[in-house]
Design a protein around this motif. Structure first.
Motif, short mmCIF file in Angstrom:
data_model
loop_
_atom_site.label_atom_id
_atom_site.label_comp_id
_atom_site.label_asym_id
_atom_site.label_seq_id
_atom_site.Cartn_x
_atom_site.Cartn_y
_atom_site.Cartn_z
N GLY A 40 0.78 -1.24 0.00
CA GLY A 40 0.00 0.00 0.00
C GLY A 40 0.81 1.28 0.00
N TRP A 43 -0.79 3.72 -2.52
CA TRP A 43 -2.06 4.25 -1.99
C TRP A 43 -1.79 5.37 -1.00
CZ3 TRP A 43 -4.32 4.91 2.75
CH2 TRP A 43 -5.69 5.20 2.77
N GLU A 46 -0.86 8.39 -2.83
CA GLU A 46 -2.05 8.98 -3.45
C GLU A 46 -2.79 9.89 -2.47
OE1 GLU A 46 -4.76 6.31 -5.22
OE2 GLU A 46 -3.41 5.66 -6.80
#
Length: 786
Positions: A40, A43, A46
């Motif tokens: 992750g 992510w 992001e």
């Protein structure tokens, strides 16, 4: 943090929740996240990106691979549909970007493109101050010997240009994250948690020829359980051979490597994602970034060629590849299989994940020189004292306290890449014209100095000489390797070329170009390949004749054209090559270089390129004219208007004008054969050798290591794979494929040399003997003994 609150906490993984709760995403500190592949990291990046974009500020996302940059743009154009996502990887010409620097709010870049922006920061000042976050994906790239020093320089410039931005570094494999975070003056986070845990398995073989069957067994076991396999190998040829082997065994298999063009690689990736393939055999091209649905990753090879020898894969690389295993949402576990010889104990250590520290490559003098030039030319450092203070803050200085820029700076002043000008009692540094060539073209100063040295020694260079010069530089890539079996063909091809370089002794060539041995052979082979492309005008056919890949020909085309532009600038600065056609028929050097660049750009021979002398006829149009049998300037001058106007896109008026212009130029004694060169006599030969002893295998044997396992068996290492040689009843046998084919292999030669075989020792000494030859000897170049 507003963006994060939109995500339910029970959907976050343990490390994601920890990072979010810690406030690292909005802390204001430079941050390094070290987390396993698939856990992750992207992510989390992001979320940090979304937070910055919500405030109408800008973000730079630095990614090492163009393919991954394309993938992220597609993904983020949907994820951040209200924002403008720009892709800047060098694939577009200036002014052709789908989203411009000015408009882009999320800028996806390669390190090289960002490097160019920071060197020319004044032209990018309309957006650089608006950047709040710079995400560096695959931060371990800092340790890359070819690209790491440039990334390090970029980060140091960015922080000075915009002190308020944050560096957000991502990696799965850092052996010294504390040191890297300390260097940035930031914080770090580490987790070894992975949503799909990995299991590790070592499969042993006694003989190397057992490897393909072992691979097939492991893949079938995985397929029977519904999984797909990704296999990493050390070479393109091996990838292709194993893919063919698996296809013959009834599996849906394909190969993936840098020799394939981007469209072909993307097609194979999609086929693997869409379950049209069971197994994919890949080189390191899939080591980083791309997300492919493989439950099982197999490392078929645990060695790689480091430029000099075959050495064990670093733990970092093994884990980068291993991280491709396990599909989140599909697999409960991922599997990593290492195929290793029975006697190799190191394979068991990989699973422990003791990563090597990332070491700065800025320690090398040529890397320091490049960064000195970039700093001075950009105006960020104007004095020697500023450079010393700057480099004292580098990662290189932190890892190597003895790092000094004084000697490198002195060498650059003596080489006239830089000069000192007295300003108000102080000596101010300024890049001279040669220095600017290096900065503008992102070249090592060493490359520009090579060009200068050769041009000062030779005023006359043929097309092949120019290509050899360019390919000899450290900035040129890729160089095509030369097989022993192709030496005779290489010698034959050289007999039909015009060259001054290759008429010199090897000693002279090495002094002028700074290279010898196999590298010189590769340079010659690479130069001949692109020269052949100008004659054939067909990349696929050129690749077939040179034993390379079509995509490599296009890479050569791009690299030669880029460096020829820089060489032309050096020629102009040195005021070389303005003379008229000389007594041996060569046109002025500036014109030759410019013409050669057009020949390579368009795949045009020395006659067809004369068409481009006419204003309005570029390389593409010259190709079209050639296909309609207008092959050169004289054909154009003799053509009828109706001949040209029958070609789509050419009007009667345009045709008439071109014919008149061609005729005027021809009347001025400008022949269609202006650039034709006649072959010169070369002192190039192959050394004779006993027919029953292969010199290549013998030479390779000298680089191998032999250790006795017992009184009749030997372990031989240092090649592609470790091998076992047995000696029973005075007959030697080896477990390698070469011996199985009936050859006396290099491993047996190595054992015999260790046992004191006099004949082989005498021949080895002959191969290793160095002498100042007055001629190039291709075999000795291959052996590295001249």
């Amino acid at each position: 943090m507003q963006v994060l609150n939109s995500f339910a906490s029970d959907k976050l993984s343990i490390p994601q929740q920890e990072v979010c709760d810690s406030g690292l995403l909005s802390s204001g500190f430079h941050t390094i996240l070290q987390m396993p592949t698939g856990s992750g990291k992207t992510w989390l990046a992001e979320q940090a990106i979304a937070n910055i974009l919500s405030g109408d500020r800008r973000v730079i996302y630095v990614v090492p691979l163009r393919a991954l940059a394309d993938e992220l743009r597609s993904r983020w154009q949907k994820r951040f549909e209200a924002k403008k996502v720009g892709l800047f990887t060098g694939d577009y010409n200036q002014g052709e970007y789908p989203v411009s620097f000015k408009d882009a709010q999320l800028l996806i870049m390669t390190p090289e493109k960002l490097d160019a922006c920071t060197r020319n920061w004044r032209s990018h000042w309309h957006w650089l101050p608006d950047v709040d976050l710079v995400v560096v994906d695959e931060l371990h790239l800092l340790g890359d010997p070819h690209r790491g020093h440039r990334l390090e320089g970029v980060l140091m410039r960015l922080i000075r240009l915009n002190p308020f931005l944050r560096i957000f570094g991502l990696s799965a494999t850092l052996g010294n994250r504390h040191q890297l975070a300390d260097w940035l003056g930031g914080v770090e986070y580490y987790s070894n948690w992975r949503p799909v845990p990995l299991s590790w398995k070592v499969v042993r073989y006694k003989k190397a020829q057992q490897k393909p069957e072992l691979l097939l067994r492991e893949i079938k076991r995985n397929l029977s359980d519904g999984g797909k396999s990704l296999v990493f190998v050390q070479s393109r040829r091996r990838a292709e051979a194993l893919a063919k082997f698996l296809q013959e065994a009834g599996l849906k298999a394909s190969h993936h490597h840098a020799g394939l063009n981007r469209e072909k690689r993307q097609k194979i990736e999609e086929e693997f994602r869409n379950n049209h393939l069971d197994v994919l055999i890949a080189t390191a091209t899939l080591e980083m970034g791309l997300n492919l649905p493989a439950r099982q990753v197999i490392l078929y090879d645990l060695q790689f060629f480091d430029g000099e020898d075959f050495v064990s894969l670093p733990v970092n690389n093994v884990w980068q590849r291993a991280g491709r295993a396990g599909r989140l949402g599909f697999d409960k576990t991922g599997e990593v299989v290492l195929i290793a010889p029975k006697w190799d104990g190191k394979a068991d250590e990989y699973a422990k994940g003791k990563f090597e520290p990332i070491r700065s490559s800025l320690i090398r003098p040529q890397a320091i020189a490049e960064q000195i030039l970039a700093e001075v030319a950009s105006g960020l450092c104007n004095y020697a004292e500023q450079l010393e203070r700057l480099f004292a803050t580098s990662l290189a200085a932190k890892q190597y306290p003895s790092l000094s820029v004084k000697q490198v700076l002195k060498d650059m002043l003596e080489a006239e890449m830089l000069q000192e000008i007295e300003v108000e009692g102080s000596l101010k540094l300024r890049a001279n014209r040669l220095g600017w060539v290096a900065v503008r073209h992102l070249l090592m100063p060493k490359t520009v100095l090579l060009f200068q040295r050769v041009l000062n020694s030779y005023s006359q260079l043929t097309f092949l000489d120019i290509l050899i010069l360019v390919a000899s530089s450290d900035d040129f890539s890729p160089l095509l390797p030369v097989d022993y079996e192709s030496l005779e063909e290489l010698e034959e091809r050289l007999q039909h070329e015009s060259t001054f370089f290759l008429e010199c002794s090897h000693e002279t060539i090495q002094k002028i170009l700074g290279i010898g041995g196999k590298r010189l052979l590769s340079v010659i082979h690479t130069a001949l390949t692109i020269r052949n492309f100008t004659r054939l005008g067909d990349a696929e056919l050129t690749a077939q004749q040179s034993g390379c890949y079509e995509f490599e020909v296009y890479q050569l085309q791009e690299s030669f054209c880029r460096l020829l532009q820089a060489l032309l600038q050096v020629v102009i600065i040195l005021d070389k090559g303005k003379e008229s056609i000389n007594e041996i028929g060569l046109v002025p050097l500036q014109e030759r270089i410019y013409t050669l660049s057009r020949m390579i750009e368009g795949g045009l021979n020395e006659e067809s390129v004369t068409l481009t002398i006419i204003p309005g006829i570029g390389t593409k149009l010259a190709h079209r004219l050639k296909s309609f049998n207008i092959k050169d300037l004289e054909d154009l001058g003799l053509a009828e208007v109706s001949d040209l106007s029958s070609i789509p896109g050419i009007s009667d008026k345009r045709a008439q004008k071109w014919i008149e212009q061609a005729d005027d130029i021809i009347q001025g004694n400008y022949s269609a054969y202006r650039y034709r060169e006649e072959p010169t006599a070369h002192c190039i030969k192959l050394t004779n050798f006993p027919a029953d002893i292969d010199p290549y295998r013998l030479r390779r044997a000298l680089s191998l290591t032999v250790s006795s396992l017992n009184h009749f068996s030997y372990k031989v290492t240092g090649g592609l794979d470790p091998h076992l040689v047995t000696n029973r009843n005075k007959k030697m046998e080896c477990d390698c494929i070469d011996w199985q084919k009936g050859n006396v292999c290099k491993h047996i030669f190595a054992v015999k040399i260790k046992q004191g075989d006099k004949t082989l020792k005498d021949l080895s000494n002959q191969l290793l003997a160095t002498d100042s030859l007055q001629e190039l000897n291709l075999l000795k170049l291959w052996m590295g003994t001249c």
